[in-house]
Motif scaffolding. Structure first.
Motif, mmCIF file in Angstrom:
data_model
loop_
_atom_site.group_PDB
_atom_site.id
_atom_site.type_symbol
_atom_site.label_atom_id
_atom_site.label_comp_id
_atom_site.label_asym_id
_atom_site.label_seq_id
_atom_site.Cartn_x
_atom_site.Cartn_y
_atom_site.Cartn_z
ATOM 1 N N GLU A 67 0.858 -1.187 0.000
ATOM 2 C CA GLU A 67 0.000 0.000 0.000
ATOM 3 C C GLU A 67 0.898 1.242 0.000
ATOM 4 O OE1 GLU A 67 -3.721 1.831 2.615
ATOM 5 O OE2 GLU A 67 -2.702 -0.003 3.233
ATOM 6 N N ARG A 68 0.453 2.290 -0.692
ATOM 7 C CA ARG A 68 1.168 3.556 -0.848
ATOM 8 C C ARG A 68 2.286 3.488 -1.884
ATOM 9 N NH1 ARG A 68 3.722 5.644 4.195
ATOM 10 N NH2 ARG A 68 4.173 7.389 2.819
ATOM 11 N N VAL A 69 2.497 2.333 -2.502
ATOM 12 C CA VAL A 69 3.478 2.236 -3.575
ATOM 13 C C VAL A 69 2.734 2.231 -4.902
ATOM 14 C CG1 VAL A 69 5.238 0.802 -4.666
ATOM 15 C CG2 VAL A 69 5.173 1.019 -2.185
ATOM 16 N N GLU A 70 3.130 3.113 -5.816
ATOM 17 C CA GLU A 70 2.472 3.212 -7.109
ATOM 18 C C GLU A 70 2.963 2.109 -8.052
ATOM 19 O OE1 GLU A 70 -0.022 5.513 -8.039
ATOM 20 O OE2 GLU A 70 0.031 5.599 -5.843
ATOM 21 N N LYS A 71 2.242 1.937 -9.124
ATOM 22 C CA LYS A 71 2.663 0.974 -10.142
ATOM 23 C C LYS A 71 4.011 1.396 -10.727
ATOM 24 C CE LYS A 71 -1.887 -0.701 -11.574
ATOM 25 N NZ LYS A 71 -2.832 -0.883 -12.707
ATOM 26 N N ILE A 72 4.740 0.431 -11.210
ATOM 27 C CA ILE A 72 6.070 0.702 -11.759
ATOM 28 C C ILE A 72 5.966 1.676 -12.923
ATOM 29 C CG2 ILE A 72 8.024 -0.344 -12.974
ATOM 30 C CD1 ILE A 72 7.474 -2.876 -11.242
ATOM 31 N N PHE A 73 6.776 2.703 -12.861
ATOM 32 C CA PHE A 73 6.754 3.775 -13.860
ATOM 33 C C PHE A 73 7.312 3.257 -15.171
ATOM 34 C CE2 PHE A 73 8.211 7.926 -15.601
ATOM 35 C CZ PHE A 73 7.024 8.628 -15.456
ATOM 36 N N GLN A 74 6.491 3.302 -16.230
ATOM 37 C CA GLN A 74 6.920 2.787 -17.529
ATOM 38 C C GLN A 74 6.765 3.860 -18.601
ATOM 39 O OE1 GLN A 74 5.880 -1.404 -18.423
ATOM 40 N NE2 GLN A 74 4.518 -1.253 -16.649
ATOM 41 N N TYR A 114 7.794 10.664 5.846
ATOM 42 C CA TYR A 114 6.784 9.836 5.208
ATOM 43 C C TYR A 114 7.355 8.646 4.440
ATOM 44 C CZ TYR A 114 3.881 13.846 6.328
ATOM 45 O OH TYR A 114 3.223 14.845 6.993
ATOM 46 N N ALA A 115 8.517 8.156 4.835
ATOM 47 C CA ALA A 115 9.041 6.943 4.206
ATOM 48 C C ALA A 115 8.116 5.772 4.537
ATOM 49 C CB ALA A 115 10.456 6.667 4.705
ATOM 50 N N LEU A 116 8.188 4.718 3.738
ATOM 51 C CA LEU A 116 7.310 3.568 3.955
ATOM 52 C C LEU A 116 7.616 2.850 5.258
ATOM 53 C CD1 LEU A 116 7.245 2.119 0.336
ATOM 54 C CD2 LEU A 116 5.377 3.266 1.532
ATOM 55 N N SER A 117 8.853 2.934 5.716
ATOM 56 C CA SER A 117 9.221 2.301 6.979
ATOM 57 C C SER A 117 10.299 3.138 7.673
ATOM 58 C CB SER A 117 9.731 0.872 6.751
ATOM 59 O OG SER A 117 10.912 0.882 5.955
ATOM 60 N N GLY A 118 10.532 2.835 8.935
ATOM 61 C CA GLY A 118 11.535 3.558 9.700
ATOM 62 C C GLY A 118 10.914 4.625 10.596
ATOM 63 N N LYS A 119 11.708 5.117 11.532
ATOM 64 C CA LYS A 119 11.238 6.121 12.486
ATOM 65 C C LYS A 119 11.373 7.522 11.890
ATOM 66 C CE LYS A 119 12.107 7.930 17.130
ATOM 67 N NZ LYS A 119 12.985 7.844 18.339
ATOM 68 N N PRO A 120 10.268 8.278 11.791
ATOM 69 C CA PRO A 120 10.341 9.641 11.246
ATOM 70 C C PRO A 120 11.235 10.536 12.105
ATOM 71 C CG PRO A 120 8.065 8.862 11.347
ATOM 72 C CD PRO A 120 8.891 7.882 12.124
ATOM 73 N N GLN A 121 11.866 11.508 11.445
ATOM 74 C CA GLN A 121 12.748 12.461 12.134
ATOM 75 C C GLN A 121 12.138 13.861 12.060
ATOM 76 O OE1 GLN A 121 15.534 11.234 13.684
ATOM 77 N NE2 GLN A 121 14.823 9.237 12.950
#
Length: 478
Positions: A352-359, A459-466
């Motif tokens: 979720e939140r990842v778009e389709k591969i840019f072609q 707003y990265a998909l994972s990790g602790k926000p700074q």
């Protein structure tokens, strides 16, 4: 403000910017606004709006500059709402090499020309202006601003949710938490990425990020990729080999032969990987890359190709405060499926939140330089990158990983920040494995960003926000 108007104001402001404080207001009000127009909208938006507010949200994120990005950022709700948004967003002809944030090539070329050739001259004269002239110019400028407000040409708006970029939004939200009065400047009702805030009892004016006063007097253009590379090399900081590409074809061919392959070529000024050609192994591709880069910048640079993650290291006050890692979209062969079929499978299973591969044309040419076509069937286990573009809007994965970054990188990145003497700077780096000792791998800093998208670290998909916005506001308390 449309691009043509921004250009005229930008050109004018470069000349009056010999007064540092006039430059402070004008260039943040107008010149830096053109930077935001060039950069488009930020790719890391978790969509705070409800579906019923689609039209209002669409207006707020400047469809003119990045229609595809606008649709993606507006809708992180239901899948059908996202599709509806993408259909509703106004489309326009897009350059396949500008990515998801198309720009005016003519405007970019002119802006790059002014930045490369006039900025060094004007910044070198700024210290010669008497203080009384600076104060007088600043007073006149503020009077014009006040008069424009009185006449209704300029308005000050509230509501952080209507910030044009997430970079501005996180700054605005942090200002509210601290009780700092911050308002958005609108010109004839059109919201801009410029703001007024009241800090320490006085009003300050800025574009997106409230750069502290020390940043207004930078004499070097650290957004210039060639200049940055030279300074890093002289300071012993890891950076790929870089050279200005000559206008003579014979000299270009000689330069190409001198580089270890693969090589890449890109505009000397610019961002977002626009008109950048990577994995070049033949002189014919080098020539194509040269002509492509020159469409948006009068000068280009050739650079040795480093392999690894594309990372963003953000420093505030000379300290590393955020480290973000982005991956390109890739597929893994199964020995049975074509690359096109693997892409469809990957898209169907994307987080979720990842778009389709840019072609498109750019990605097809990228695959071709790697020796592949979409109709090919790669062997089982073969990893194939699909583009040089990274991040979730292109089908990639992102992570904020400052705590996991190997400590050997920290002093080097902070040394680079201190070389620039800027209060805020974002470095783009290519690193094979940020969690391993920097001495054990081939890595380097490839670009500097003087108005970095700090929201990448939120707003990265994972990790602790700074909370980098908080650290920026702290600079005004020192």
């Amino acid at each position: 403000m449309i691009l043509e108007e921004v250009f005229l104001f930008t050109f004018f402001c470069h000349f009056i910017a010999v007064f540092p404080q006039v430059g402070y207001f004008c260039r943040n009000m107008l010149y830096n606004n053109s930077k935001v127009a060039l950069e488009g909208l930020n790719p890391q938006m978790p969509c705070p709006w409800e579906a019923t507010k689609f039209k209002e949200a669409a207006k707020a994120v400047s469809l003119r500059f990045a229609p595809r990005r606008a649709a993606a950022e507006i809708c992180m709700l239901k899948k059908e709402t996202k599709n509806e948004a993408q259909n509703k967003v106004k489309k326009r002809d897009k350059c396949p090499y500008c990515g998801d944030a198309p720009i005016s090539h003519v405007f970019s070329y002119a802006n790059s020309f002014v930045s490369m050739f006039l900025d060094p001259i004007l910044s070198g004269t700024s210290g010669l202006i008497p203080n009384f002239a600076v104060r007088g110019a600043e007073g006149i400028l503020k009077a014009v601003f006040s008069l424009s407000r009185l006449l209704g040409a300029i308005q000050l708006k509230d509501d952080p949710e209507k910030a044009i970029t997430l970079r501005s939004k996180v700054i605005w939200e942090e200002a509210r938490r601290r009780g700092i009065e911050m308002r958005q400047v609108a010109v004839f009702g059109k919201r801009t990425d410029n703001f007024r805030a009241k800090v320490n009892g006085r009003h300050i004016y800025f574009s997106s990020i409230p750069l502290p006063p020390v940043s207004f007097y930078a004499k070097e253009n650290w957004d210039d990729k060639f200049f940055l590379n030279k300074q890093l090399f002289l300071s012993g900081i890891p950076a790929p080999r870089c050279a200005a590409v000559p206008s003579s074809r014979a000299k270009r061919e000689k330069l190409f032969q001198e580089f270890q392959k693969p090589v890449m070529i890109k505009p000397r000024m610019g961002s977002r990987g626009r008109h950048t050609t990577t994995f070049i192994r033949s002189f014919s591709d080098f020539e194509k890359g040269y002509e492509l880069a020159r469409k948006i910048c009068p000068q280009t640079v050739a650079e040795e190709h480093l392999e690894g993650y594309v990372c963003r290291a953000t420093c505030v006050g000379g300290k590393l405060v955020g480290f973000y890692r982005a991956e390109t979209a890739k597929v893994i062969g199964d020995g049975k499926s074509t690359i096109a079929e693997l892409i469809l499978k990957k898209d169907a299973e994307r987080p979720e939140r990842v778009e389709k591969i840019f072609q498109g044309k750019e990605s097809e040419e990228y695959l071709s330089r790697l020796g592949w076509k979409k109709e090919d069937i790669p062997p089982a286990g073969e990893k194939i990158e699909l583009s040089h573009r990274t991040g979730r809007l292109f089908g990639g994965i992102t992570k904020e990983m400052l705590p996991e970054l190997h400590p050997s990188f920290v002093p080097i990145l902070e040394k680079a920040a201190k070389i620039t003497n800027l209060a805020i700077i974002g470095f783009d780096c290519i690193i094979p494995d940020p969690e391993k000792n920097q001495r054990s791998q081939r890595w380097g800093i490839i670009e500097g960003n003087t108005l970095p998208f700090i929201d990448l670290h939120y707003y990265a998909l994972s990790g602790k926000p700074q909370n980098i916005a908080g650290l920026i506001w702290d600079l005004w308390q020192k």
